[in-house]
Design an enzyme around this catalytic site. Structure first.
Site, PDB file in Angstrom:
ATOM      1  N   SER A  49      25.073  20.787 -12.273  1.00 53.94           N
ATOM      2  CA  SER A  49      24.296  19.562 -12.208  1.00 53.94           C
ATOM      3  C   SER A  49      22.896  19.778 -12.796  1.00 53.94           C
ATOM      4  O   SER A  49      22.774  20.203 -13.931  1.00 53.94           O
ATOM      5  CB  SER A  49      24.245  19.061 -10.755  1.00 53.94           C
ATOM      6  OG  SER A  49      23.869  17.713 -10.695  1.00 53.94           O
ATOM      7  N   ASP A 163      30.214  15.581 -11.695  1.00 61.66           N
ATOM      8  CA  ASP A 163      29.287  16.580 -11.151  1.00 61.66           C
ATOM      9  C   ASP A 163      30.005  17.831 -10.624  1.00 61.66           C
ATOM     10  O   ASP A 163      30.900  17.749  -9.787  1.00 61.66           O
ATOM     11  CB  ASP A 163      28.498  15.933 -10.011  1.00 61.66           C
ATOM     12  CG  ASP A 163      27.265  16.724  -9.622  1.00 61.66           C
ATOM     13  OD1 ASP A 163      27.313  17.968  -9.675  1.00 61.66           O
ATOM     14  OD2 ASP A 163      26.254  16.093  -9.265  1.00 61.66           O
TER      15      ASP A 163
END
Length: 324
Positions: A49, A163
């Site tokens: 991320s 993610d």
């Protein structure tokens, strides 16, 4: 831990695992500064991320450029990055975020970076961890930062990638697979849950002076301004099915939507991180104390960087005192 050997003998390969954490991710910049000042040379980087974003920039050799840019961020610049695209598979398309990454990374492909780099993402269909180590840098980072429900997924090799924090928030295992003998990991989520209460946020009073929104008060006022700006963008999207959504937004401001999504993901990522760090602990763990920062407060970069640097220096010193 020393990464250099004056006698020319073989040395341990040092890897850096940069964890997820949204706006708290600017702390990675401070940690990298602390490592550099300590003379610790990083041989490979894996990021999840926001860790993938900072890691890619550092692997390109432009971490100072990123620091200069994020220190200038204010709420208006943050809102600019949120290109609302409802009713697609996410609230935000991420094209402007991609442009931002591109402005900080000169190379086009991961293979061209000065350091080996991996970005961790999740295959939405299977739930499998997907580690991207080659190909387009922007695509890899975009996939890694695509928080489900907020950013649209990235299509790659017939997969829908989101993610990486859903499966590997602090990618220690990935760094080891890259050949690292010594792993330094940065966990940004260890102290967030207890500090994430849900609060009703009112629309900001236009009579509040700009100076009053800075400093200690900016946590609430600035966040409110950001959410209200996003509220206005959603209200302008022309799609019949959004009529009910707009009615909800009148009664319950947008912060609640974001808060539910992000707090849910935060809880999950914290539990996953705790489990994975127990089974595969890094050799050096750095945990900046930034649980009070919420996920959109990218404008508080100075605070995040300073805490990352402080905690990085402290942990490096403690480790050095052990004589390891």
């Amino acid at each position: 831990m020393k990464s250099s050997d004056s006698n020319g003998k073989s040395r341990r390969k040092i890897g850096l695992a940069l964890g997820s954490g949204s706006a708290r991710g600017w702390a990675h910049i401070g940690v990298i500064r602390a490592l550099t000042e300590a003379g610790i040379h990083i041989d490979c980087i894996a990021g999840t991320s926001i860790g993938a974003l900072v890691g890619a920039v550092h692997a390109s050799g432009n971490i100072h450029t990123l620091e200069d840019v994020v220190l200038e961020m204010d709420w208006k610049k943050i809102v600019y990055f949120f290109d609302v695209v409802l009713p697609k598979s996410g609230l935000i398309d991420g094209n402007k975020v991609a442009d931002f990454i591109r402005s900080c990374v000169e190379e086009s492909n991961i293979e061209d970076l000065s350091l080996p780099f991996s970005a961790v993402s999740t295959d939405l269909a299977t739930g499998n961890e997907v580690v991207i180590q080659e190909g387009d840098i922007i695509e890899a980072v975009r996939a890694s930062i695509s928080v489900p429900g907020i950013f649209t997924p990235v299509r790659k090799d017939n997969m829908s990638l989101v993610d990486g924090g859903l499966v590997n928030p602090v990618p220690v295992s990935v760094v080891r697979e890259m050949g690292a003998d010594f792993v330094i990991a940065v966990d940004l989520n260890h102290d967030i849950i207890a500090k994430k209460g849900f609060t009703q946020i009112s629309i900001p009073d236009s009579s509040i002076r700009h100076s009053e929104k800075e400093g200690g008060q900016n946590s609430v006022e600035t966040k409110t301004t950001i959410f209200e700006a996003l509220n206005r963008r959603i209200r302008t999207v022309d799609f019949p099915a959004l009529t009910q959504v707009r009615q909800w937004l009148v009664r319950d401001p947008l912060p609640n939507i974001f808060e539910v999504l992000m707090t849910s993901i935060n809880i999950m990522e914290t539990q996953i991180t705790t489990s994975r760090l127990k089974t595969d602990p890094p050799d050096l763990l750095i945990r900046p104390n930034l649980g009070h920062l919420r996920f959109l407060e990218f404008n508080r970069a100075e605070e995040a960087i300073a805490e990352g640097y402080k905690e990085g220096c402290e942990q490096i010193e403690k480790f050095s005192e052990k004589g390891e």
